[in-house]
Design a protein around this motif. Structure first.
Motif, short mmCIF file in Angstrom:
data_model
loop_
_atom_site.label_atom_id
_atom_site.label_comp_id
_atom_site.label_asym_id
_atom_site.label_seq_id
_atom_site.Cartn_x
_atom_site.Cartn_y
_atom_site.Cartn_z
N MET A 269 -0.03 13.68 8.23
CA MET A 269 -1.03 12.76 8.76
C MET A 269 -1.67 11.96 7.62
N ASP A 270 -2.03 12.64 6.55
CA ASP A 270 -2.64 11.95 5.40
C ASP A 270 -1.69 10.92 4.80
N ALA A 271 -0.42 11.28 4.68
CA ALA A 271 0.57 10.35 4.12
C ALA A 271 0.74 9.14 5.04
N ALA A 272 0.81 9.38 6.35
CA ALA A 272 0.97 8.29 7.31
C ALA A 272 -0.23 7.35 7.27
N VAL A 273 -1.44 7.91 7.19
CA VAL A 273 -2.66 7.10 7.15
C VAL A 273 -2.68 6.25 5.87
N ALA A 274 -2.31 6.85 4.74
CA ALA A 274 -2.31 6.11 3.48
C ALA A 274 -1.33 4.94 3.54
N LEU A 275 -0.14 5.19 4.08
CA LEU A 275 0.85 4.12 4.18
C LEU A 275 0.43 3.06 5.19
N TYR A 276 -0.18 3.49 6.29
CA TYR A 276 -0.65 2.54 7.31
C TYR A 276 -1.76 1.65 6.76
N ASN A 277 -2.64 2.25 5.95
CA ASN A 277 -3.73 1.48 5.34
C ASN A 277 -3.21 0.48 4.31
N SER A 278 -2.01 0.73 3.78
CA SER A 278 -1.42 -0.24 2.86
C SER A 278 -0.60 -1.28 3.62
N GLU A 279 -0.84 -1.34 4.94
CA GLU A 279 -0.29 -2.35 5.83
C GLU A 279 1.23 -2.28 5.99
N MET A 280 1.77 -1.06 6.01
CA MET A 280 3.19 -0.88 6.32
C MET A 280 3.34 -0.76 7.84
N SER A 281 4.49 -1.14 8.35
CA SER A 281 4.75 -1.03 9.79
C SER A 281 5.06 0.42 10.14
N LEU A 282 4.97 0.73 11.43
CA LEU A 282 5.29 2.09 11.89
C LEU A 282 6.73 2.44 11.56
#
Length: 102
Positions: free
Chosen positions: A33-46
């Motif tokens: 979850m933490d890794a997904a949130v960090a990547l999502y916050n860097s504006e990566m797509s799902l």
């Protein structure tokens, strides 16, 4: 027939040994979850996050919704429906009921 063996009581804490004693599902989920949130916050797509973490994009979306980072109309409706249901139902009473409609 052979002789019977004497009864040998079990040791406390005995039983089947864990195959992976270092495995912690809760910790793994939190790390994902933490890794997904960090990547999502860097504006990566799902899709890109899924490829990076080796997960299905739907699982990535679920992790982000659980972390209260990703929102959509469907996610809001599901959360609101769940919260409303939770207010009106007791878990023990709800077990075995199959007539729930969303």
């Amino acid at each position: 027939m052979g002789e019977k063996r004497a009864y040998k009581p079990r040791k406390p804490g005995g039983g089947r040994k864990k195959l992976k004693p270092e495995y912690a599902a809760g910790k793994n989920l939190k790390d994902q979850m933490d890794a997904a949130v960090a990547l999502y916050n860097s504006e990566m797509s799902l899709q890109a996050i899924g490829e990076e973490l080796g997960l299905n994009p739907i699982k990535v979306r679920k992790l982000l919704i659980t972390a209260d980072v990703y929102e959509s109309e469907v996610a809001k409706k599901v959360r609101d429906t769940f919260e409303e249901y939770r207010k009106t139902q007791n878990y023990k009473e709800a077990q075995g009921r199959q007539d729930l409609q969303f």
